[in-house]
Design an enzyme around this catalytic site. Structure first.
Site, PDB file in Angstrom:
ATOM      1  N   ASN A 169       0.802  -1.229   0.000  1.00  0.00           N
ATOM      2  CA  ASN A 169       0.000   0.000   0.000  1.00  0.00           C
ATOM      3  C   ASN A 169       0.835   1.280   0.000  1.00  0.00           C
ATOM      4  OD1 ASN A 169       0.847  -0.508   2.595  1.00  0.00           O
ATOM      5  ND2 ASN A 169      -1.016   0.279   3.539  1.00  0.00           N
ATOM      6  N   GLU A 214       4.468  -4.600  12.003  1.00  0.00           N
ATOM      7  CA  GLU A 214       3.469  -3.550  11.730  1.00  0.00           C
ATOM      8  C   GLU A 214       2.346  -4.222  10.962  1.00  0.00           C
ATOM      9  OE1 GLU A 214       3.373  -0.589  12.776  1.00  0.00           O
ATOM     10  OE2 GLU A 214       5.415  -0.103  13.369  1.00  0.00           O
ATOM     11  N   CYS A 266      -3.412   0.712   6.726  1.00  0.00           N
ATOM     12  CA  CYS A 266      -3.526  -0.176   7.890  1.00  0.00           C
ATOM     13  C   CYS A 266      -4.222   0.487   9.079  1.00  0.00           C
ATOM     14  CB  CYS A 266      -2.139  -0.629   8.306  1.00  0.00           C
ATOM     15  SG  CYS A 266      -1.010   0.744   8.544  1.00  0.00           S
ATOM     16  N   GLU A 317       7.718   1.940  14.842  1.00  0.00           N
ATOM     17  CA  GLU A 317       8.514   2.618  13.831  1.00  0.00           C
ATOM     18  C   GLU A 317       8.447   4.107  14.142  1.00  0.00           C
ATOM     19  OE1 GLU A 317       6.945   0.866  10.027  1.00  0.00           O
ATOM     20  OE2 GLU A 317       8.939  -0.027  10.014  1.00  0.00           O
TER      21      GLU A 317
HETATM   22  P1  NDP Z   1       0.786  -9.526   3.355  1.00  0.00           P
HETATM   23  O1  NDP Z   1       0.770  -9.910   4.769  1.00  0.00           O
HETATM   24  O2  NDP Z   1       0.099 -10.374   2.355  1.00  0.00           O
HETATM   25  O3  NDP Z   1       2.295  -9.407   2.847  1.00  0.00           O
HETATM   26  C1  NDP Z   1       3.247  -8.579   3.479  1.00  0.00           C
HETATM   27  C2  NDP Z   1       4.637  -8.917   2.962  1.00  0.00           C
HETATM   28  O4  NDP Z   1       5.053 -10.180   3.507  1.00  0.00           O
HETATM   29  C3  NDP Z   1       4.712  -9.074   1.449  1.00  0.00           C
HETATM   30  O5  NDP Z   1       5.952  -8.571   1.002  1.00  0.00           O
HETATM   31  C4  NDP Z   1       4.623 -10.563   1.285  1.00  0.00           C
HETATM   32  O6  NDP Z   1       5.130 -10.989   0.069  1.00  0.00           O
HETATM   33  C5  NDP Z   1       5.457 -11.041   2.462  1.00  0.00           C
HETATM   34  N1  NDP Z   1       5.233 -12.416   2.890  1.00  0.00           N
HETATM   35  C6  NDP Z   1       4.138 -13.192   2.714  1.00  0.00           C
HETATM   36  N2  NDP Z   1       4.323 -14.402   3.305  1.00  0.00           N
HETATM   37  C7  NDP Z   1       5.550 -14.389   3.877  1.00  0.00           C
HETATM   38  C8  NDP Z   1       6.308 -15.330   4.657  1.00  0.00           C
HETATM   39  N3  NDP Z   1       5.846 -16.538   4.960  1.00  0.00           N
HETATM   40  N4  NDP Z   1       7.539 -14.958   5.096  1.00  0.00           N
HETATM   41  C9  NDP Z   1       8.021 -13.729   4.808  1.00  0.00           C
HETATM   42  N5  NDP Z   1       7.357 -12.805   4.071  1.00  0.00           N
HETATM   43  C10 NDP Z   1       6.131 -13.116   3.621  1.00  0.00           C
HETATM   44  O7  NDP Z   1       0.250  -8.028   3.315  1.00  0.00           O
HETATM   45  P2  NDP Z   1      -0.183  -7.166   2.064  1.00  0.00           P
HETATM   46  O8  NDP Z   1       0.996  -6.928   1.181  1.00  0.00           O
HETATM   47  O9  NDP Z   1      -1.422  -7.760   1.493  1.00  0.00           O
HETATM   48  O10 NDP Z   1      -0.521  -5.766   2.759  1.00  0.00           O
HETATM   49  C11 NDP Z   1      -1.712  -5.504   3.375  1.00  0.00           C
HETATM   50  C12 NDP Z   1      -1.617  -5.723   4.881  1.00  0.00           C
HETATM   51  O11 NDP Z   1      -0.552  -4.968   5.416  1.00  0.00           O
HETATM   52  C13 NDP Z   1      -2.849  -5.266   5.609  1.00  0.00           C
HETATM   53  O12 NDP Z   1      -3.232  -6.210   6.580  1.00  0.00           O
HETATM   54  C14 NDP Z   1      -2.403  -3.996   6.304  1.00  0.00           C
HETATM   55  O13 NDP Z   1      -3.116  -3.675   7.432  1.00  0.00           O
HETATM   56  C15 NDP Z   1      -0.979  -4.276   6.593  1.00  0.00           C
HETATM   57  N6  NDP Z   1      -0.252  -3.028   6.753  1.00  0.00           N
HETATM   58  C16 NDP Z   1       0.186  -2.665   7.999  1.00  0.00           C
HETATM   59  C17 NDP Z   1       0.815  -1.455   8.193  1.00  0.00           C
HETATM   60  C18 NDP Z   1       1.340  -1.058   9.539  1.00  0.00           C
HETATM   61  O14 NDP Z   1       2.249  -0.253   9.589  1.00  0.00           O
HETATM   62  N7  NDP Z   1       0.830  -1.557  10.635  1.00  0.00           N
HETATM   63  C19 NDP Z   1       1.004  -0.506   7.082  1.00  0.00           C
HETATM   64  C20 NDP Z   1       0.557  -1.022   5.823  1.00  0.00           C
HETATM   65  C21 NDP Z   1      -0.068  -2.230   5.677  1.00  0.00           C
HETATM   66  P3  NDP Z   1       4.168 -11.034  -1.234  1.00  0.00           P
HETATM   67  O15 NDP Z   1       3.220  -9.895  -1.180  1.00  0.00           O
HETATM   68  O16 NDP Z   1       5.114 -10.883  -2.348  1.00  0.00           O
HETATM   69  O17 NDP Z   1       3.464 -12.336  -1.116  1.00  0.00           O
END
Ligand code: NDP
Length: 483
Positions: A152, A249, A283, A457
């Site tokens: 995002n 996060e 998020c 963070e």
């Molecule tokens: P995901 O949890 O699907 O993915 C996050 C990252 O983790 C991606 O780079 C993903 O790779 C990677 N990943 C997935 N599985 C694994 C694993 N087993 N081991 C290591 N890395 C892995 O989140 P989204 O990308 O869909 O983002 C949306 C989510 O992020 C929402 O829930 C949102 O709330 C949260 N978010 C939280 C924030 C915060 O600061 N608290 C800020 C922004 C978003 P890939 O996508 O390539 O599969």
């Protein structure tokens, strides 16, 4: 419209390609056009990145903090100078309107580089007198940190992780979401141009499996993930195997509480920002808007009116206020949540359909009369869908706001400041706002409680999460041994 980088990865100070990795097609969400074609990192690329980071980090840790800071500051200046070009790339990568990316994405990344450049040289240990002997402490870097980003705010996330890590003497290997892989490569390029030694900030592309390979590598001291709660659980567990430091996060279902005495226009504006900005893909969004009964009808009527005026369109048009969702998968997920909210009895007061523009555009949507048990009040949608719930008393709304596994953020709108402070004092959330919402300046710590995460963070709090304390006892006299 092409945005093909020189190569998929940035390792040891240079772009690197390995076509043996599975293909990642990068799509401009507004048109579905493929704008770049990358490859996932192979084990060889991952290994080179980690080895390079480990080697470079030793010397970097021995570099004066002001020298490290100078490089980060130069990178921040370069980002600001190139904001137009970088923001356009961010818009292509994410589909977010250029009027947002130009002010919110790279600019906040530059802020983080600048802030930690200023903060890091002030980080010191302490001296603890013991009479004759004494203890002193040193705040040391952790070593090689892995950053894993969500899609995002891809470039902001990369900067928010790189800035504290690098300024405090660590190296980083960063894996962007495969959905939005382009911005982090630019950051790597900019940091090297600003003078960052090779190997200290590396970008490797890939899906979850690449992230998983990084998290479990012996050379890694810390993992900072921005992502969903289920991914957070997996990554936290994997990091625990090696007793690694973590910052998590994660997601939220944050409450935004509007009392009868609130400034109505401000509260509505905040609720709209906290649900529709970035097409709701934030998020910390206040996706459970609790409105006190006395102003409920006025709130809903005015919200609906203001929501109808939101301008959807081409994200590259500076007039566009709402863009498409990031991917077809996310679009389907959001539309399914809308259908479920209607089926479960939510009263649609704005939007509710795929936008007339078609593609991945969803109308900004609001449901009234949402109750605590409805799916819309319990699960993170990550789309432009607001749930409006009503309440009568302060105690009631606090209990209901806290009745969730999440605890990322919360907001309160009231003219009674004593009540504002009293309410946030009782809310279970890591980041709270009074008469504001979703403002996350780098000076303030940001993060969640409960399932929304661990660690913080930004702000001074981030120092705790990118350093560790070494305690040194100094004996000033002869050793008094009993044998
Ligand atoms: P995901 O949890 O699907 O993915 C996050 C990252 O983790 C991606 O780079 C993903 O790779 C990677 N990943 C997935 N599985 C694994 C694993 N087993 N081991 C290591 N890395 C892995 O989140 P989204 O990308 O869909 O983002 C949306 C989510 O992020 C929402 O829930 C949102 O709330 C949260 N978010 C939280 C924030 C915060 O600061 N608290 C800020 C922004 C978003 P890939 O996508 O390539 O599969």
């Amino acid at each position: 419209m092409r945005a093909q980088p020189k190569a998929s990865h940035f390792v040891n100070g240079a772009y690197v390609e390995d076509t043996a990795g599975a293909v990642i097609e990068v799509v401009y969400p507004a048109t579905g056009e493929m704008i770049a074609r990358l490859h996932e990192a192979t084990p060889a690329v991952i290994d080179t990145a980690l080895a390079g980071a480990a080697a470079a980090q030793r010397e970097w840790a021995a570099t004066r903090p002001v020298e490290r800071a100078r490089i980060l500051r130069r990178a921040a200046e370069s980002i600001r100078a190139r904001n137009t070009e970088l923001s356009r790339l961010e818009t292509l990568d994410t589909g977010k309107p250029i009027q947002e990316t130009e002010v919110a994405d790279w600019p906040s990344g530059a802020d983080a580089l600048e802030y930690f450049a200023g903060l890091a040289p002030t980080v010191t240990g302490e001296t603890i007198p013991l009479g004759r002997d004494f203890v002193y402490t040193i705040r040391e870097p952790l070593g090689v940190c892995v950053g894993i980003g969500a899609w995002n705010y891809p470039s902001q996330i990369a900067c928010w992780k790189a800035a504290p890590a690098l300024s405090l003497g660590n190296a980083m290997v960063f894996k962007p979401s495969e959905v939005t892989p382009l911005g982090a490569l630019k950051l790597a390029e900019i940091l090297v141009e600003a003078g960052l030694p090779a190997g200290l900030f590396n970008v490797v592309q890939g899906r979850g499996s690449v992230g998983a390979a990084l998290v479990t590598d012996k050379r890694v001291a810390k993992v900072s993930l921005t992502g969903s709660v289920p991914t957070g659980r997996r990554v936290y567990a994997a990091a625990a195997e090696g007793i690694r430091h973590v910052t998590m996060e994660l997601g939220g279902k944050s409450p935004l509480i509007v009392f009868d005495d609130a400034d109505l226009e401000s509260a509505i504006g905040a609720a709209m920002l906290g649900n529709f900005y970035s097409a709701g893909q934030i998020c910390s969004n206040g996706t459970r808007v609790f409105v006190q009964k006395g102003i409920k009808d006025r709130f809903i009527a005015r919200l609906a009116e203001r929501t109808r005026a939101i301008r959807l369109g081409d994200p590259l048009d500076p007039e566009t206020q709402l863009g498409p969702l990031v991917s077809a998968q996310q679009f389907d997920k959001v539309m399914a949540y809308i259908a479920k909210a209607e089926a479960e009895g939510g009263r649609l007061v704005a939007g509710g359909s795929r936008a007339a523009l078609g593609g991945l555009y969803v109308e900004p949507t609001a449901f009234a009369d949402v109750t605590d048990e409805m799916t819309l009040a319990c699960e993170e949608v990550f789309g432009p869908v607001m749930a409006i719930l009503d309440f009568e008393t302060e105690d009631e709304v606090i209990a209901r706001a806290n009745a969730t596994e999440f605890g990322l953020a919360a907001g309160v709108f009231t003219a009674d400041l004593a009540r504002g402070h009293r309410v946030v004092g009782r809310l279970q959330a890591g980041t709270c706002w009074i008469n504001a919402y979703n403002l996350t300046p780098v000076e303030g710590p940001f993060g969640g409680v409960k399932s929304s995460g661990v660690g913080r963070e930004n702000g001074k709090a981030a120092v705790e999460h990118y350093t560790q304390v070494k305690s040194v006892y100094v004996g000033m006299g002869p050793v008094d041994a009993p044998y």
